[in-house]
Design a protein around this motif. Structure first.
Motif, PDB file in Angstrom:
ATOM      1  N   ILE A  87       0.808  -1.229   0.000  1.00 52.64           N
ATOM      2  CA  ILE A  87       0.000   0.000   0.000  1.00 52.64           C
ATOM      3  C   ILE A  87       0.837   1.273   0.000  1.00 52.64           C
ATOM      4  CG2 ILE A  87      -1.964  -1.141   1.105  1.00 52.64           C
ATOM      5  CD1 ILE A  87      -1.122   0.282   3.736  1.00 52.64           C
ATOM      6  N   ASP A  89       3.143   2.606  -1.893  1.00 59.83           N
ATOM      7  CA  ASP A  89       3.387   3.422  -3.083  1.00 59.83           C
ATOM      8  C   ASP A  89       2.105   3.712  -3.876  1.00 59.83           C
ATOM      9  OD1 ASP A  89       3.045   0.883  -4.086  1.00 59.83           O
ATOM     10  OD2 ASP A  89       4.634   1.043  -5.568  1.00 59.83           O
ATOM     11  N   ILE A  90       0.966   3.582  -3.233  1.00 55.34           N
ATOM     12  CA  ILE A  90      -0.312   3.946  -3.852  1.00 55.34           C
ATOM     13  C   ILE A  90      -0.710   5.299  -3.266  1.00 55.34           C
ATOM     14  CG2 ILE A  90      -2.730   3.318  -4.210  1.00 55.34           C
ATOM     15  CD1 ILE A  90      -1.858   0.360  -3.789  1.00 55.34           C
ATOM     16  N   GLU A  92      -3.098   7.315  -3.625  1.00 49.83           N
ATOM     17  CA  GLU A  92      -4.511   7.529  -3.265  1.00 49.83           C
ATOM     18  C   GLU A  92      -4.817   7.047  -1.848  1.00 49.83           C
ATOM     19  OE1 GLU A  92      -4.330   7.188  -7.760  1.00 49.83           O
ATOM     20  OE2 GLU A  92      -3.417   6.123  -6.082  1.00 49.83           O
ATOM     21  N   ILE A 120      -7.749   1.014  -7.679  1.00 45.55           N
ATOM     22  CA  ILE A 120      -6.945   0.901  -6.455  1.00 45.55           C
ATOM     23  C   ILE A 120      -7.085  -0.498  -5.855  1.00 45.55           C
ATOM     24  CG2 ILE A 120      -6.538   1.861  -4.154  1.00 45.55           C
ATOM     25  CD1 ILE A 120      -5.924   3.733  -6.634  1.00 45.55           C
ATOM     26  N   ARG A 123      -5.006  -2.951  -7.703  1.00 39.77           N
ATOM     27  CA  ARG A 123      -3.574  -2.769  -7.419  1.00 39.77           C
ATOM     28  C   ARG A 123      -3.192  -3.447  -6.108  1.00 39.77           C
ATOM     29  NH1 ARG A 123      -1.618   3.311  -8.103  1.00 39.77           N
ATOM     30  NH2 ARG A 123       0.370   2.336  -7.586  1.00 39.77           N
TER      31      ARG A 123
END
Length: 154
Positions: A87, A89-90, A92, A120, A123
């Protein structure tokens, strides 16, 4: 140890980190140099962790907030670290918390629109195995802020 003047400085900096030292000093009845030294000390002691700019989410194109509640069947340190990496490098995902209770984690996600959540979600699940994910859309922002109470600091 911090005193009431330090707390007032911290409160004012939380409200506007760009306030001038001159204005701060005037508000807390200190000389500019004394105020500057206090700010430096508060940074050195870690009371001030960093200074940031808060962006307008509407203008930045991410007005929608969604909370994803995550359950996992895994609780090892290795899995937790893998989840953290999955999580991290996401962009959002703006907050992630490990919880007590029925869910293991909650993710605060900002999106251009609700439909973007699927991007998302995919991902995340491509990177790590999850048991269950339940999402809730924020209908109305009731309270928001970055300030924390300064009265408990010592």
């Amino acid at each position: 140890m911090i005193d009431d003047r330090d707390r007032r400085i911290l409160d004012m900096l939380q409200e506007n980190a760009g306030v001038s030292v001159t204005d701060l000093a005037e508000q807390v009845a200190l000389s500019v140099s004394a105020c500057s030294r206090r700010i430096q000390r508060l940074e050195e002691t870690g009371h001030i962790a960093r200074r940031i700019v808060v962006l307008d989410r509407e203008l930045m194109g991410v007005p929608t907030t969604l909370f994803a509640l995550v359950k996992t069947a895994h609780h090892s340190d290795e899995w937790t670290e893998s989840f953290r990496r999955a999580i991290s490098d996401i962009p959002e995902i703006v907050e992630a918390h490990r919880l007590t209770g029925n869910y293991d984690y909650i993710l605060k996600i900002v999106l251009p629109r609700v439909e973007h959540y699927d991007v998302i979600y995919k991902r995340i699940v491509r990177r790590i195995e999850l048991f269950d994910v339940s999402a809730s859309i924020s209908m109305e922002l009731m309270k928001s802020g970055t300030s924390i109470p300064v009265g408990y600091a010592s």
